[in-house]
Design a protein around this motif. Structure first.
Motif, PDB file in Angstrom:
ATOM      1  N   VAL A 167       2.397 -13.444 -12.214  1.00 13.49           N
ATOM      2  CA  VAL A 167       1.525 -14.256 -13.048  1.00 13.49           C
ATOM      3  C   VAL A 167       0.127 -14.312 -12.457  1.00 13.49           C
ATOM      4  N   GLU A 168       0.060 -14.403 -11.140  1.00 11.10           N
ATOM      5  CA  GLU A 168      -1.223 -14.455 -10.457  1.00 11.10           C
ATOM      6  C   GLU A 168      -1.257 -13.382  -9.368  1.00 11.10           C
ATOM      7  N   ILE A 169      -2.426 -12.793  -9.134  1.00 10.18           N
ATOM      8  CA  ILE A 169      -2.610 -11.831  -8.056  1.00 10.18           C
ATOM      9  C   ILE A 169      -3.669 -12.401  -7.123  1.00 10.18           C
ATOM     10  N   PRO A 170      -3.259 -13.034  -6.032  1.00 10.47           N
ATOM     11  CA  PRO A 170      -4.240 -13.629  -5.114  1.00 10.47           C
ATOM     12  C   PRO A 170      -5.204 -12.574  -4.584  1.00 10.47           C
ATOM     13  N   LEU A 171      -6.450 -12.974  -4.385  1.00 13.99           N
ATOM     14  CA  LEU A 171      -7.462 -12.029  -3.913  1.00 13.99           C
ATOM     15  C   LEU A 171      -7.077 -11.409  -2.586  1.00 13.99           C
ATOM     16  N   ARG A 172      -6.403 -12.174  -1.736  1.00 17.76           N
ATOM     17  CA  ARG A 172      -6.053 -11.643  -0.429  1.00 17.76           C
ATOM     18  C   ARG A 172      -5.039 -10.494  -0.515  1.00 17.76           C
ATOM     19  N   GLU A 173      -4.382 -10.375  -1.683  1.00 15.96           N
ATOM     20  CA  GLU A 173      -3.403  -9.314  -1.870  1.00 15.96           C
ATOM     21  C   GLU A 173      -3.931  -8.191  -2.750  1.00 15.96           C
ATOM     22  N   ALA A 174      -5.216  -8.238  -3.080  1.00  9.19           N
ATOM     23  CA  ALA A 174      -5.780  -7.231  -3.968  1.00  9.19           C
ATOM     24  C   ALA A 174      -5.646  -5.827  -3.384  1.00  9.19           C
ATOM     25  N   SER A 175      -5.704  -5.708  -2.060  1.00 13.41           N
ATOM     26  CA  SER A 175      -5.599  -4.393  -1.429  1.00 13.41           C
ATOM     27  C   SER A 175      -4.233  -3.774  -1.614  1.00 13.41           C
ATOM     28  N   ARG A 176      -3.228  -4.601  -1.908  1.00  9.14           N
ATOM     29  CA  ARG A 176      -1.872  -4.090  -2.111  1.00  9.14           C
ATOM     30  C   ARG A 176      -1.625  -3.662  -3.548  1.00  9.14           C
ATOM     31  N   PHE A 177      -2.557  -3.981  -4.438  1.00  5.55           N
ATOM     32  CA  PHE A 177      -2.336  -3.713  -5.854  1.00  5.55           C
ATOM     33  C   PHE A 177      -2.124  -2.222  -6.115  1.00  5.55           C
ATOM     34  N   GLU A 178      -2.978  -1.387  -5.538  1.00  4.20           N
ATOM     35  CA  GLU A 178      -2.872   0.057  -5.774  1.00  4.20           C
ATOM     36  C   GLU A 178      -1.555   0.609  -5.273  1.00  4.20           C
ATOM     37  N   ARG A 179      -1.043   0.047  -4.172  1.00  3.81           N
ATOM     38  CA  ARG A 179       0.233   0.511  -3.639  1.00  3.81           C
ATOM     39  C   ARG A 179       1.403   0.065  -4.513  1.00  3.81           C
ATOM     40  N   ASP A 180       1.373  -1.190  -4.957  1.00  4.35           N
ATOM     41  CA  ASP A 180       2.490  -1.744  -5.723  1.00  4.35           C
ATOM     42  C   ASP A 180       2.461  -1.371  -7.204  1.00  4.35           C
ATOM     43  N   PHE A 181       1.247  -1.125  -7.729  1.00  6.90           N
ATOM     44  CA  PHE A 181       1.100  -0.806  -9.154  1.00  6.90           C
ATOM     45  C   PHE A 181       0.188   0.414  -9.308  1.00  6.90           C
ATOM     46  N   PRO A 182       0.663   1.572  -8.866  1.00  2.58           N
ATOM     47  CA  PRO A 182      -0.210   2.759  -8.828  1.00  2.58           C
ATOM     48  C   PRO A 182      -0.702   3.214 -10.194  1.00  2.58           C
ATOM     49  N   LEU A 183       0.131   3.105 -11.225  1.00  2.00           N
ATOM     50  CA  LEU A 183      -0.289   3.557 -12.553  1.00  2.00           C
ATOM     51  C   LEU A 183      -1.329   2.606 -13.150  1.00  2.00           C
ATOM     52  N   LEU A 184      -1.124   1.315 -12.988  1.00  2.00           N
ATOM     53  CA  LEU A 184      -2.110   0.360 -13.487  1.00  2.00           C
ATOM     54  C   LEU A 184      -3.442   0.546 -12.774  1.00  2.00           C
ATOM     55  N   ALA A 185      -3.389   0.826 -11.477  1.00  2.00           N
ATOM     56  CA  ALA A 185      -4.628   1.056 -10.735  1.00  2.00           C
ATOM     57  C   ALA A 185      -5.304   2.337 -11.194  1.00  2.00           C
ATOM     58  N   ARG A 186      -4.523   3.378 -11.414  1.00  2.00           N
ATOM     59  CA  ARG A 186      -5.093   4.674 -11.793  1.00  2.00           C
ATOM     60  C   ARG A 186      -5.706   4.641 -13.177  1.00  2.00           C
ATOM     61  N   TYR A 187      -5.035   3.974 -14.124  1.00  2.00           N
ATOM     62  CA  TYR A 187      -5.470   4.026 -15.524  1.00  2.00           C
ATOM     63  C   TYR A 187      -6.204   2.760 -15.968  1.00  2.00           C
ATOM     64  N   ARG A 188      -6.620   1.946 -15.032  1.00  2.00           N
ATOM     65  CA  ARG A 188      -7.276   0.681 -15.380  1.00  2.00           C
ATOM     66  C   ARG A 188      -8.502   0.897 -16.254  1.00  2.00           C
ATOM     67  N   ARG A 189      -9.250   1.952 -16.008  1.00  2.00           N
ATOM     68  CA  ARG A 189     -10.478   2.216 -16.766  1.00  2.00           C
ATOM     69  C   ARG A 189     -10.326   3.387 -17.724  1.00  2.00           C
ATOM     70  N   ALA A 190      -9.117   3.793 -18.012  1.00  2.00           N
ATOM     71  CA  ALA A 190      -8.898   4.991 -18.826  1.00  2.00           C
ATOM     72  C   ALA A 190      -8.869   4.668 -20.310  1.00  2.00           C
TER      73      ALA A 190
END
Length: 521
Positions: A167-190
Motif C-alpha cells: 500500500v505504501e512504499i517508504p522512501l527509505r526503501e525506494a532503492s529496493r523497488f527496482e530489485r523487487d519490482f523489475p518490470l514496473l521499474a523498467r516500464y514505468r515511463r513506457a
C-alpha cells in the motif's frame, strides 16, 4: 439529513450548527467528505463503520458521481460508467462490499465474452481468459503467434507485480523497488505503442492489441503501458461485470451502507469553501452559508477545483504542490447518444459491448481532438445494456442503446444543436453496422450528452472520464497521493492514486481509510 446507529460503538452524527467556522463546536464531525462519488461514499461508509462521525456532502440530488443512472419514458440509461471488474469477494469492489456487510444487496452479472471489436476485415471477440485470447489472436495472425505469447506473458508478469505492491512504499526503501519490482521499474515511463513494437510487427495486430488504450481516451503513443496492461489483465483475472439495476445500483448500496453505519449523506448540498487555520483543516462552508466544523476533510473532487476555488486561505501559487498539479493534463471526454427502442430484435451478435473501427489508425482522431475537431472516421463504442438486464426497460420489451465517440470539451464553434444532431446521426449509423435491425422508426427516446454536461453532473473537470490522463508520467507514484500540504485535508478518487476506473477508485478510498484508522488508533 438523517443518521442511523449501526452498533453500540457508533454515535449518530448531529446536525452541525450554522456558526462561524472559527468557533469550536462541542461535537465537530470527525470527517466531512466533499463529493458523493464512489470514493466519497466508499470512504464515508468505511469510516462510519469504524465509529467516526461522518458527513458526506453532494451537490447533486442523486449520489454516485460517474456511477449514476437516469430514466426517460420507461428506459434506464447509465450516464458514464457501464461495466467494471473486481466484483468477486477478493476483488477491489467485492472486498469492500463484504467488509461493509452489503455484498448481498447487489447482483453482479459477468459479461462473457466481454467485448466485440469490429474492423473492416475482421471481428475480434474478447473472451474471458488470457489463454483463449491468445489463441484467438494467433489464429488470425499466425505469423505473430510467438510475439503475441510473449506480449501477453509480459502483461501477466507485470500484473503479478502490481498485485504484490505494498500500500505504501517508504522512501527509505525506494532503492529496493527496482530489485523487487523489475518490470514496473523498467516500464514505468513506457508508452503502449513502444512496448507493442518490441513484440509484434503486423500493424493491424498492433492496433488490435492497442484498442484498450481507448478506454483511457488516449492513443497508443501516449497511453501508459502499465495502465493498459493492468486494466487488461484485471479484466481477464477478475472478470467484467455489470450490476443489476444499472450503475446507480452500486452507488445506492454504498449510500445505504453509509447510513446503516451511522453516517450522514447531505444531498443537494454543495461545499463552497474548505477552511484551514495554522496549516490544519477546521471545517467547511456550504453554498447555503452553513458552517460545519470538522477535524478532517476528504475531497473526492478534482484537485484544480479544490485548490483553485475552495481552499481558504489559498495556498500561494508558487507552492511546489500547486505547480505539480498545474503540470498535469486531462484526457478527452465523450459525446454520448442514448436511444430507447421498441424493437426486441436488433440483430447482430448477443455481445452487449461492441466497438466499431473504420480502419486501423488509432492515432488520427486524437490529432483532430487536439485541434478541437472531430475525425469523421473515429471509432465508436456501442453498448446495449438491455441485452444483459431486460429490467432496463420497464415494459420488458425493446432495448436501450448507448453509443459514444471521444470529444473535445469545447469544439470549434461550440456545442451547437447542429453539431449534436450530426454526431448523433453518425453514431446511429455506426450502431446500425453491428445492430442491423436498429431502425429509426423504433425510436422512443433520443438523448445526447456532451462533455460539458458530463462535467456538470459528475463534477469531473472537462468531463474527463478517468481524471488525469493515464500517460506514463501521470500514473502510480506520479499521480497525486491521498495527503496534501494541509494537515487533515485528504484526497480520494480517480484524480488520485492509483488512477481511474471503478476498481481503482475503491482501492483509493480503502487505502486512505486504512491509513487514517491506523494513524488515529
Amino acid at each position: 439529513m438523517s443518521s442511523q446507529v449501526g452498533g453500540a460503538r457508533r454515535r449518530p452524527a448531529k446536525k452541525a450548527q450554522a456558526r462561524p467556522i472559527g468557533r469550536v463546536l462541542p461535537q465537530p464531525y470527525d470527517c466531512v467528505i466533499v463529493g458523493a462519488g464512489l470514493s466519497g461514499l466508499c470512504s464515508g461508509a468505511l469510516l462510519a463503520q469504524a465509529g467516526w462521525r461522518v458527513l458526506v456532502c453532494e451537490k447533486q440530488k442523486t449520489p454516485g458521481g460517474c456511477c449514476v443512472s437516469f430514466w426517460r419514458r420507461g428506459y434506464r440509461f447509465d450516464l458514464s460508467v457501464q461495466s467494471y471488474s473486481g466484483c468477486g469477494e477478493d476483488g477491489a469492489i467485492g472486498a469492500v462490499l463484504h467488509r461493509l456487510g452489503v455484498a448481498g444487496q447487489i447482483e453482479f452479472r459477468r459479461l462473457d465474452p466481454a467485448r466485440e471489436h469490429r474492423f473492416p476485415d475482421r471481428v475480434v471477440i474478447l473472451p474471458a481468459s488470457v489463454g483463449e485470447y491468445q489463441e484467438t489472436l494467433a489464429a488470425q495472425f499466425p505469423r505473430e503467434r510467438e510475439g503475441v505469447a510473449k506480449y501477453l506473458r509480459l502483461q501477466e508478469n507485470l500484473y503479478a507485480e502490481i498485485r504484490r505492491l505494498p500500500v505504501e512504499i517508504p522512501l527509505r526503501e525506494a532503492s529496493r523497488f527496482e530489485r523487487d519490482f523489475p518490470l514496473l521499474a523498467r516500464y514505468r515511463r513506457a508508452a503502449l505503442a513502444d512496448v507493442l513494437s518490441e513484440h509484434v510487427r503486423d500493424p493491424h495486430l498492433k492496433t488490435v492489441l492497442a484498442v484498450r488504450s481507448a478506454y483511457f481516451a488516449l492513443p497508443p503513443s501516449r497511453a501508459s503501458f502499465i495502465a493498459v496492461a493492468n486494466m487488461e489483465m484485471n479484466y481477464f483475472h477478475e472478470g467484467v461485470f455489470v450490476a443489476r439495476g444499472g450503475a446507480q445500483a452500486l452507488s445506492d448500496v454504498l449510500a445505504a451502507a453509509l447510513r446503516r453505519h451511522g453516517g450522514e449523506l447531505a444531498r443537494g448540498t454543495a461545499v463552497a469553501r474548505i477552511f484551514h487555520e495554522g496549516g490544519r483543516v477546521v471545517g467547511v462552508e456550504t453554498t447555503d452559508g452553513e458552517a460545519i466544523a470538522a477535524r478532517r476533510v476528504i475531497a473526492s473532487i478534482p484537485q484544480p477545483i479544490l485548490f483553485g476555488q475552495m481552499l481558504t486561505p489559498p495556498l500561494r501559487s508558487a507552492h511546489p504542490y500547486l505547480r505539480r498539479i498545474a503540470s498535469l493534463q486531462t484526457s478527452p471526454s465523450y459525446f454520448i447518444a442514448f436511444w430507447g427502442v421498441t424493437a426486441d430484435d436488433l440483430g447482430g451478435s448477443p455481445i452487449s459491448n461492441k466497438e466499431i473501427f473504420e480502419d486501423y489508425n488509432l492515432e488520427r482522431e486524437y490529432a483532430a481532438l487536439d485541434r478541437g475537431q472531430f475525425d469523421p472516421s473515429a471509432p465508436c463504442f456501442v453498448l446495449v445494456p438491455s441485452m444483459v438486464g431486460r429490467e432496463a426497460v420497464r415494459s420488458g420489451r425493446g432495448h436501450t442503446v448507448c453509443a459514444s465517440v471521444k470529444a473535445p470539451y469545447a469544439p470549434d464553434g461550440g456545442w451547437t444543436p447542429e453539431l449534436r444532431a450530426a454526431l448523433a446521426d453518425r453514431l446511429f449509423t455506426c450502431a446500425q453496422k453491428c445492430l442491423p435491425h436498429l431502425n429509426r422508426k423504433h425510436l422512443q427516446v433520443t438523448e445526447t450528452v456532451t462533455p460539458q454536461a458530463i462535467e456538470h453532473f459528475t463534477g469531473n473537470l472537462q468531463g474527463s472520464p478517468y481524471g488525469w490522463a493515464h500517460t506514463p508520467g501521470q500514473i502510480g507514484l506520479d499521480r497525486p497521493g491521498p495527503f496534501t500540504p494541509i494537515e487533515g485535508l485528504y484526497l480520494a478518487g480517480h484524480w488520485t492514486r492509483p488512477g481511474g476506473g471503478v476498481a481503482s477508485v475503491f482501492v483509493s478510498a480503502r487505502t486512505l481509510v486504512e491509513r487514517l484508522l491506523r494513524s488515529n488508533g
